[in-house]
Motif scaffolding. Structure first.
Motif, PDB file in Angstrom:
ATOM      1  N   ASN A 192       5.733  34.017  26.122  1.00 49.30           N
ATOM      2  CA  ASN A 192       4.782  34.823  27.174  1.00 49.30           C
ATOM      3  C   ASN A 192       4.016  36.068  26.567  1.00 49.30           C
ATOM      4  O   ASN A 192       3.693  36.897  27.500  1.00 49.30           O
ATOM      5  CB  ASN A 192       5.558  34.930  28.435  1.00 49.30           C
ATOM      6  N   SER A 193       3.939  36.047  25.234  1.00 48.19           N
ATOM      7  CA  SER A 193       3.057  37.375  24.771  1.00 48.19           C
ATOM      8  C   SER A 193       2.489  36.898  23.459  1.00 48.19           C
ATOM      9  O   SER A 193       3.112  35.993  22.773  1.00 48.19           O
ATOM     10  CB  SER A 193       3.903  38.309  24.654  1.00 48.19           C
ATOM     11  N   TRP A 194       1.449  37.239  23.054  1.00 48.23           N
ATOM     12  CA  TRP A 194       0.685  37.216  21.888  1.00 48.23           C
ATOM     13  C   TRP A 194       1.566  37.968  20.773  1.00 48.23           C
ATOM     14  O   TRP A 194       1.756  39.133  20.794  1.00 48.23           O
ATOM     15  CB  TRP A 194      -0.720  37.584  21.938  1.00 48.23           C
ATOM     16  N   LYS A 195       1.730  37.317  19.796  1.00 43.16           N
ATOM     17  CA  LYS A 195       2.272  38.042  18.248  1.00 43.16           C
ATOM     18  C   LYS A 195       1.316  37.694  17.184  1.00 43.16           C
ATOM     19  O   LYS A 195       0.734  36.374  17.048  1.00 43.16           O
ATOM     20  CB  LYS A 195       3.731  37.730  18.356  1.00 43.16           C
ATOM     21  N   THR A 198      -6.829  40.631  26.436  1.00 44.95           N
ATOM     22  CA  THR A 198      -6.031  41.650  26.938  1.00 44.95           C
ATOM     23  C   THR A 198      -5.049  42.199  25.696  1.00 44.95           C
ATOM     24  O   THR A 198      -4.670  43.212  25.382  1.00 44.95           O
ATOM     25  CB  THR A 198      -5.179  41.265  28.077  1.00 44.95           C
ATOM     26  N   PHE A 199      -4.689  41.001  24.923  1.00 41.29           N
ATOM     27  CA  PHE A 199      -3.890  41.414  23.508  1.00 41.29           C
ATOM     28  C   PHE A 199      -4.882  42.280  22.561  1.00 41.29           C
ATOM     29  O   PHE A 199      -4.298  43.453  22.099  1.00 41.29           O
ATOM     30  CB  PHE A 199      -3.366  40.016  23.066  1.00 41.29           C
ATOM     31  N   LYS A 200      -5.992  41.842  22.534  1.00 43.58           N
ATOM     32  CA  LYS A 200      -6.919  42.523  21.603  1.00 43.58           C
ATOM     33  C   LYS A 200      -7.173  44.132  21.847  1.00 43.58           C
ATOM     34  O   LYS A 200      -7.293  44.820  20.957  1.00 43.58           O
ATOM     35  CB  LYS A 200      -8.345  41.721  21.422  1.00 43.58           C
ATOM     36  N   THR A 201      -7.113  44.399  23.246  1.00 43.12           N
ATOM     37  CA  THR A 201      -7.487  45.578  23.762  1.00 43.12           C
ATOM     38  C   THR A 201      -6.276  46.227  24.195  1.00 43.12           C
ATOM     39  O   THR A 201      -6.489  47.557  24.558  1.00 43.12           O
ATOM     40  CB  THR A 201      -8.250  45.686  24.737  1.00 43.12           C
ATOM     41  N   GLY A 202      -5.065  45.703  24.074  1.00 45.05           N
ATOM     42  CA  GLY A 202      -3.842  46.338  24.328  1.00 45.05           C
ATOM     43  C   GLY A 202      -3.024  47.362  23.491  1.00 45.05           C
ATOM     44  O   GLY A 202      -3.795  47.793  22.558  1.00 45.05           O
ATOM     45  N   ASN A 203      -2.019  47.615  23.934  1.00 44.83           N
ATOM     46  CA  ASN A 203      -1.151  48.675  23.013  1.00 44.83           C
ATOM     47  C   ASN A 203       0.285  48.119  22.493  1.00 44.83           C
ATOM     48  O   ASN A 203       1.310  48.732  22.330  1.00 44.83           O
ATOM     49  CB  ASN A 203      -0.988  49.793  23.889  1.00 44.83           C
ATOM     50  N   THR A 204       0.085  46.748  22.219  1.00 42.75           N
ATOM     51  CA  THR A 204       1.528  46.009  21.791  1.00 42.75           C
ATOM     52  C   THR A 204       1.460  46.244  20.173  1.00 42.75           C
ATOM     53  O   THR A 204       2.677  45.456  19.619  1.00 42.75           O
ATOM     54  CB  THR A 204       1.418  44.662  22.368  1.00 42.75           C
TER      55      THR A 204
END
Length: 305
Positions: A200-203, A120-126
């Protein structure tokens, strides 16, 4: 050659560069300017009382102006060669998140990534936009006192970060001889980058030592390469016996240890010159209930001391 970072940087005006640091009331990617003179004065010259002109000259020299007339032509407003020597610092290239989530057993990092929604991180918008198309950057430390981030596509300098632990060393560039400056070791260590699951999030985080530049490590959040964030900096002064810690906003906490103890989580009394390249790894550690939980850590040698 596709591009030359030094040549590209020389074609850029000093005023248009994004050079930033932390601990100032002015934030953003370009706060290391003469507008911050009053705050920078005591940081750059901790042992003297410089004039405003002397402070401005050093700031503008670091930005790339020939304020010490090193070519002896009487013109101190012209540009100089802006990229200092990249000596011991290796480069690292950072692009879109690309780690695997395919696993064969539950001890693998790929399993950890899978259960914590790395895809989800790889395809997300963060990442300041789509992480799938995150801008690829080249990072390297230089002895001008900065970590540089270059656009890998064309070599443009996107930004340069001055760790707060280097502030007081920058005035060593000022020479008592006319038409000259002194060389220093700055960000002489190699940056290391890893995707970690934090709060709780990828960085995407970077940690680097100063190498011969000092007894110090600093960490940045570069998830969005166009908007990097300072995470922390730690430095040891073995002569005055003080450990200094800068938090995410650059607020300073000092821990003296001459003849006394020091908090365990700030006990960097034995930190020498930060030559050791960190390894960012995941460990199992006990929580308050003695249950094993995952924690991301940076492991490195104690340094030359």
């Amino acid at each position: 050659p596709v591009w030359d970072a030094g040549a590209k940087l020389n074609s850029k005006s000093s005023s248009s560069r994004n050079i930033w640091t932390v601990g100032l009331s002015s934030t953003g990617l370009n706060n290391f300017t003469t507008s911050s003179r009053d705050e920078l004065k005591s940081r750059l010259f901790p042992s003297s009382s410089p004039t405003d002109t002397q402070v401005d000259d050093l700031i503008n020299f670091i930005r790339g102006d020939d304020r010490y007339d090193e070519d002896s032509d009487g013109n101190k407003s012209e540009t100089r060669h802006k990229l200092a020597d990249i000596y011991h610092s290796d480069i690292v290239v950072v692009g879109p998140p690309d780690q695997s989530t395919e696993y064969q057993n539950t001890n693998q990092d790929s399993y950890y990534r899978n259960i914590n929604n790395y895809n989800t991180f790889k395809t997300g918008n963060t990442c300041g936009g789509s992480c799938q198309t995150r801008k690829e950057i080249v990072l390297a430390g230089s002895n001008g006192g900065m970590l540089h981030a270059f656009d890998s596509n064309n070599g443009d300098e996107l930004w340069a970060f001055i760790p707060p632990s280097l502030h007081e060393k920058l005035s060593n560039m000022v020479s008592s001889r006319s038409n000259s400056s002194n060389a220093i070791y700055g960000v002489d260590g190699s940056p290391v980058v890893r995707d970690i699951y934090f709060n709780n999030s990828w960085k995407t985080v970077l940690i680097s030592g100063l190498g011969a530049g000092g007894h110090s490590y600093f960490a940045l959040d570069i998830t969005n390469p166009n908007s990097p964030k300072h995470m922390f900096t730690v430095a040891n002064d073995p002569f005055d016996q003080v450990v200094t810690f800068w938090d995410a906003d650059g607020n300073i906490n000092r821990f003296g240890y001459a003849g006394t103890s020091i908090d365990a989580d700030k006990d960097y009394r034995k930190l020498g010159e930060a030559w050791s390249n960190p390894r960012i790894i995941r460990m199992k550690v006990p929580d308050t209930n003695n249950n094993l939980v995952d924690k991301w850590v940076a492991v490195f040698g104690g340094g030359y001391n």
